[in-house]
Design a protein around this motif. Structure first.
Motif, PDB file in Angstrom:
ATOM      1  N   GLY A   8      28.149  17.368  19.955  1.00  0.00           N
ATOM      2  CA  GLY A   8      27.324  16.873  19.014  1.00  0.00           C
ATOM      3  C   GLY A   8      26.470  15.968  19.475  1.00  0.00           C
ATOM      4  O   GLY A   8      25.753  15.004  18.902  1.00  0.00           O
ATOM      5  N   PHE A  89      30.423  17.218  10.558  1.00  0.00           N
ATOM      6  CA  PHE A  89      29.329  17.406   9.812  1.00  0.00           C
ATOM      7  C   PHE A  89      30.122  17.100   8.307  1.00  0.00           C
ATOM      8  O   PHE A  89      31.341  17.533   8.029  1.00  0.00           O
ATOM      9  CB  PHE A  89      28.636  18.383   9.529  1.00  0.00           C
ATOM     10  CG  PHE A  89      29.177  19.731   9.553  1.00  0.00           C
ATOM     11  CD1 PHE A  89      29.492  20.376   8.170  1.00  0.00           C
ATOM     12  CD2 PHE A  89      29.742  20.313  10.604  1.00  0.00           C
ATOM     13  CE1 PHE A  89      30.103  21.682   8.304  1.00  0.00           C
ATOM     14  CE2 PHE A  89      30.359  21.713  10.597  1.00  0.00           C
ATOM     15  CZ  PHE A  89      30.352  22.308   9.253  1.00  0.00           C
ATOM     16  N   ALA A 106      33.724  23.977   8.865  1.00  0.00           N
ATOM     17  CA  ALA A 106      33.990  22.860   9.213  1.00  0.00           C
ATOM     18  C   ALA A 106      35.317  22.453   9.829  1.00  0.00           C
ATOM     19  O   ALA A 106      35.378  21.617  10.675  1.00  0.00           O
ATOM     20  CB  ALA A 106      33.800  21.940   7.736  1.00  0.00           C
ATOM     21  N   TYR A 148      36.739  16.766   4.150  1.00  0.00           N
ATOM     22  CA  TYR A 148      36.449  15.759   5.052  1.00  0.00           C
ATOM     23  C   TYR A 148      37.481  14.721   5.493  1.00  0.00           C
ATOM     24  O   TYR A 148      37.561  14.497   6.763  1.00  0.00           O
ATOM     25  CB  TYR A 148      34.935  15.141   4.966  1.00  0.00           C
ATOM     26  CG  TYR A 148      34.463  14.214   5.952  1.00  0.00           C
ATOM     27  CD1 TYR A 148      33.680  14.780   6.867  1.00  0.00           C
ATOM     28  CD2 TYR A 148      34.557  12.926   5.906  1.00  0.00           C
ATOM     29  CE1 TYR A 148      32.982  14.168   7.866  1.00  0.00           C
ATOM     30  CE2 TYR A 148      33.783  12.011   6.997  1.00  0.00           C
ATOM     31  CZ  TYR A 148      33.092  12.842   7.875  1.00  0.00           C
ATOM     32  OH  TYR A 148      32.801  11.913   8.902  1.00  0.00           O
ATOM     33  N   GLU A 184      21.538  10.826  11.126  1.00  0.00           N
ATOM     34  CA  GLU A 184      20.922  11.966  10.439  1.00  0.00           C
ATOM     35  C   GLU A 184      22.042  12.458   9.701  1.00  0.00           C
ATOM     36  O   GLU A 184      21.835  13.270   8.725  1.00  0.00           O
ATOM     37  CB  GLU A 184      20.354  12.897  11.312  1.00  0.00           C
ATOM     38  CG  GLU A 184      19.207  12.676  12.271  1.00  0.00           C
ATOM     39  CD  GLU A 184      18.839  13.530  13.239  1.00  0.00           C
ATOM     40  OE1 GLU A 184      19.269  14.671  12.914  1.00  0.00           O
ATOM     41  OE2 GLU A 184      18.169  13.320  14.323  1.00  0.00           O
ATOM     42  N   PHE A 185      23.336  11.957   9.821  1.00  0.00           N
ATOM     43  CA  PHE A 185      24.752  12.454   9.111  1.00  0.00           C
ATOM     44  C   PHE A 185      24.463  12.774   7.671  1.00  0.00           C
ATOM     45  O   PHE A 185      24.560  13.994   7.326  1.00  0.00           O
ATOM     46  CB  PHE A 185      25.733  11.828   9.573  1.00  0.00           C
ATOM     47  CG  PHE A 185      27.180  12.259   8.972  1.00  0.00           C
ATOM     48  CD1 PHE A 185      27.846  13.309   9.783  1.00  0.00           C
ATOM     49  CD2 PHE A 185      27.617  11.897   7.659  1.00  0.00           C
ATOM     50  CE1 PHE A 185      28.980  13.741   9.277  1.00  0.00           C
ATOM     51  CE2 PHE A 185      28.691  12.237   7.410  1.00  0.00           C
ATOM     52  CZ  PHE A 185      29.707  13.185   7.956  1.00  0.00           C
ATOM     53  N   HIS A 186      24.306  11.964   7.012  1.00  0.00           N
ATOM     54  CA  HIS A 186      24.206  11.754   5.571  1.00  0.00           C
ATOM     55  C   HIS A 186      22.937  12.622   4.891  1.00  0.00           C
ATOM     56  O   HIS A 186      23.084  13.087   3.938  1.00  0.00           O
ATOM     57  CB  HIS A 186      24.371  10.447   4.871  1.00  0.00           C
ATOM     58  CG  HIS A 186      25.614   9.751   5.130  1.00  0.00           C
ATOM     59  ND1 HIS A 186      25.616   8.853   6.216  1.00  0.00           N
ATOM     60  CD2 HIS A 186      26.806   9.819   4.629  1.00  0.00           C
ATOM     61  CE1 HIS A 186      26.903   8.207   6.456  1.00  0.00           C
ATOM     62  NE2 HIS A 186      27.724   8.851   5.551  1.00  0.00           N
ATOM     63  N   ARG A 188      21.411  15.362   6.362  1.00  0.00           N
ATOM     64  CA  ARG A 188      21.802  16.654   6.618  1.00  0.00           C
ATOM     65  C   ARG A 188      22.844  17.034   5.679  1.00  0.00           C
ATOM     66  O   ARG A 188      22.765  18.408   5.261  1.00  0.00           O
ATOM     67  CB  ARG A 188      22.341  16.812   7.952  1.00  0.00           C
ATOM     68  CG  ARG A 188      21.319  16.794   9.190  1.00  0.00           C
ATOM     69  CD  ARG A 188      21.923  17.142  10.631  1.00  0.00           C
ATOM     70  NE  ARG A 188      20.832  17.006  11.645  1.00  0.00           N
ATOM     71  CZ  ARG A 188      21.149  17.557  12.796  1.00  0.00           C
ATOM     72  NH1 ARG A 188      22.505  18.010  13.275  1.00  0.00           N
ATOM     73  NH2 ARG A 188      20.211  17.596  13.568  1.00  0.00           N
ATOM     74  N   ALA A 189      23.659  16.339   5.094  1.00  0.00           N
ATOM     75  CA  ALA A 189      24.565  16.679   4.222  1.00  0.00           C
ATOM     76  C   ALA A 189      24.195  16.830   2.764  1.00  0.00           C
ATOM     77  O   ALA A 189      24.713  17.080   1.968  1.00  0.00           O
ATOM     78  CB  ALA A 189      25.850  15.817   4.257  1.00  0.00           C
TER      79      ALA A 189
END
Length: 249
Positions: A8, A89, A106, A148, A184-186, A188-189
């Motif tokens: 990642g 993710f 996932a 998650y 960028e994680f949140h 992108r989700a």
């Protein structure tokens, strides 16, 4: 200084791990799906830090791709001293009404790939008598935020068991359990504003704390006092309260 492999690595915490490791003098193996972004990052690291930067374009939800990365970890002539299992993710969907295919992907990325790559790294590192594995979990592992949380709980428990197994071998295993972190994680989700600014951590500080904990041989790394306290509280609260709080998060 040795070689670190980071999954990642094209964005977020993975990119920050790559930068901090390279500027500390480590050669890096960068793993992610987006080869163009990886090649750009590799060129920047070579130019700025003067290290060797290798690129492996791989989708860790695809078994053949995971095996290619595992083979790189097993190579005795080009040893990897630190594995950072960072790829992951979040799915912005309800489990019961969402795509099962997305859920399975996932699971493959955040659970199966972590297991396979940790197995490859641990075996090679034990033979050399040194090395470290850093698996990125989350404070969410202590909550009940759907699949998650379940995946990150697996990573945390798995890493604790691996650390116990490796004790005395010269190889360590650490689970990084950050809270909300600016990456960028949140975005992108597809998540909107989740919490006030005071709740958010800086990626640079999270990675710096994690690498310091790896050097100390810590099994659990929870950057920041506030999330250390929050984690302690989550372990003490009745699970019905945790479940209620998770629904509101």
């Amino acid at each position: 200084m040795g070689t670190a492999l980071v999954t990642g690595a094209s964005a977020g915490l993975g990119k920050e791990f790559a930068w901090q490791l390279a500027t500390a003098g480590h050669d890096v193996v960068l793993v992610a799906r987006d080869e163009e972004r990886l090649q750009r990052l590799a060129a920047q690291l070579r130019a700025y830090a003067g290290v060797h930067a290798e690129v492996i374009a791989a989708d860790l939800g695809v078994r053949a791709d995971v095996e290619r990365v595992a083979e790189r970890l097993r190579q005795p002539t080009r040893p990897v001293g630190l594995l950072v299992n960072n790829a992951g993710f979040a799915l912005h969907q309800s489990f019961s009404t969402g795509s099962l295919e997305d859920e399975e992907h996932a699971l493959d990325v955040m659970v199966r790939a972590v297991m396979v790559l940790s197995h490859a790294a641990a075996g090679a590192m034990r033979e050399r008598g040194r090395g470290a594995i850093l698996n990125v979990s989350s404070v969410a592992a202590l909550m009940a935020s759907g699949t998650y949380s379940a995946a990150k709980a697996w990573v945390r428990t798995f890493t604790e068991g691996l650390a116990a197994e490796l004790r005395g071998t010269g190889v360590t295993a650490t689970a990084l359990c950050p809270g909300l972190t600016h990456t960028e994680f949140h975005q992108r989700a597809g998540f909107g504003r989740l919490a006030p600014e005071v709740a958010w951590l800086d990626a640079r500080g999270v990675v710096s704390a994690a690498l310091a904990d790896v050097r100390r041989g810590s099994v659990i790394s929870t950057p920041s006092v506030r999330y250390t306290l929050a984690s302690g509280l989550l372990r003490l609260l009745p699970r019905r309260v945790v479940r209620a709080a998770s629904r509101l998060a």
